[in-house]
Scaffold this active site. Structure first.
Site, short mmCIF file in Angstrom:
data_model
loop_
_atom_site.label_atom_id
_atom_site.label_comp_id
_atom_site.label_asym_id
_atom_site.label_seq_id
_atom_site.Cartn_x
_atom_site.Cartn_y
_atom_site.Cartn_z
N GLY A 46 0.89 -1.37 -0.17
CA GLY A 46 0.77 0.17 -0.10
C GLY A 46 0.94 1.43 -0.08
O GLY A 46 1.76 1.28 0.52
N GLN A 51 2.86 9.53 0.96
CA GLN A 51 4.60 8.63 1.03
C GLN A 51 5.37 9.16 -0.32
O GLN A 51 6.56 8.90 -0.01
CB GLN A 51 4.53 7.75 1.47
CG GLN A 51 3.10 7.26 2.72
CD GLN A 51 3.22 6.24 2.51
OE1 GLN A 51 2.52 5.24 1.71
NE2 GLN A 51 4.13 5.01 3.00
N CYS A 97 6.09 -0.04 7.28
CA CYS A 97 5.72 1.26 6.16
C CYS A 97 6.81 1.53 5.69
O CYS A 97 7.82 1.64 6.58
CB CYS A 97 4.97 2.62 7.32
SG CYS A 97 4.25 3.49 6.41
N LEU A 98 6.61 1.96 4.38
CA LEU A 98 7.87 2.32 3.71
C LEU A 98 8.28 3.74 4.18
O LEU A 98 9.24 3.33 3.63
CB LEU A 98 7.07 2.16 2.55
CG LEU A 98 6.57 0.93 1.42
CD1 LEU A 98 5.77 0.93 0.14
CD2 LEU A 98 7.88 0.02 1.49
N HIS A 139 -4.43 1.05 7.54
CA HIS A 139 -3.13 1.90 7.26
C HIS A 139 -3.17 3.13 6.76
O HIS A 139 -2.49 4.49 7.00
CB HIS A 139 -2.24 0.58 7.38
CG HIS A 139 -1.09 1.68 6.80
ND1 HIS A 139 -0.07 1.19 8.04
CD2 HIS A 139 -0.14 2.28 6.31
CE1 HIS A 139 2.06 1.27 8.11
NE2 HIS A 139 1.85 2.27 6.80
N GLU A 140 -3.50 3.38 5.05
CA GLU A 140 -3.49 3.38 4.36
C GLU A 140 -3.96 5.26 4.39
O GLU A 140 -3.58 6.46 4.07
CB GLU A 140 -3.29 3.20 3.13
CG GLU A 140 -3.05 2.22 2.39
CD GLU A 140 -1.69 2.49 2.72
OE1 GLU A 140 -0.47 4.22 2.58
OE2 GLU A 140 -0.57 1.69 2.78
N HIS A 143 -2.84 7.98 6.83
CA HIS A 143 -1.71 8.13 6.15
C HIS A 143 -2.45 9.61 5.75
O HIS A 143 -1.70 10.54 5.96
CB HIS A 143 -1.14 7.64 5.25
CG HIS A 143 0.50 6.63 4.97
ND1 HIS A 143 1.45 7.32 5.84
CD2 HIS A 143 0.88 5.48 5.11
CE1 HIS A 143 2.34 6.71 5.73
NE2 HIS A 143 1.91 5.57 6.09
ZN ZN Z 1 2.81 3.46 5.65
#
Ligand code: ZN
Length: 178
Positions: A46, A51, A97-98, A139-140, A143
């Site tokens: 995701g 991000q 998380c990236l 999660h997304e 963000h």
């Molecule tokens: Zn993340």
């Protein structure tokens, strides 16, 4: 399509609230295609606009390969996603998380959610999700409101992670490993 740079802690932009998309057009589709490519390359399941430095309410997701590496890709493009309802039932799973590389922690969230969004053609869609997809959606969407998964863990653990990334940023990039 182009690969985009993913921002990481302690970049303060990760705490920004993203703005809704007003028009779904080719520029937006191109951007989301690049996000998908960036997400696959990372690799991740995701990715939210912020991000890759774009504070707009857009998300790409593909959880197909999570359970089966040989599965066909099933990319999802979500524009202005919104959680309509969450189950009372909770589920705990390990998340990463990236934007917080190499850190993982157990997070408790709603076990299932109902989400409304616009697809890549600007058409309104609704999905009911559980399992990995429910976790990923929450999660997304977090963000988009400047929230990170570490906000769901203990303050002690969160402070440790934030300190670690702040220190890494001060020291600069790690020397190459020979
Ligand atoms: Zn993340």
């Amino acid at each position: 399509m182009a690969k985009l740079d993913i921002i990481t802690l302690p970049d303060r932009k990760l705490r920004m609230k993203s703005m809704p998309v007003e028009r779904v057009d080719d520029d937006l589709r191109r951007l989301m295609d690049s996000m998908l490519e960036t997400m696959y390359a990372a690799p991740g399941i995701g990715l939210a606009g912020i991000q890759v430095n774009v504070p707009r309410r857009i998300v790409t997701i593909d959880v197909a390969k999570r359970e089966d590496e040989s599965a066909e890709p099933e990319p999802m493009f979500l524009i202005n996603p919104e959680i309509l309802s969450s189950s009372d039932e909770r589920a705990t799973a390990e998340e990463g998380c990236l934007s917080i590389p190499e850190y993982f922690a157990e997070v408790e969230r709603a076990a299932s959610v109902r989400v409304a969004y616009l697809d890549r053609d600007g058409k309104r869609q609704e999905i009911e999700a559980d399992g990995v997809l429910a976790i990923c959606l929450q999660h997304e969407i977090d963000h988009l409101d400047g929230k990170l998964f570490i906000d769901h863990i203990s303050k002690l653990k969160r402070d440790m992670v934030i300190k670690k990334f702040a220190k890494q940023a001060r020291l600069g990039p790690k020397p190459p490993v020979l």
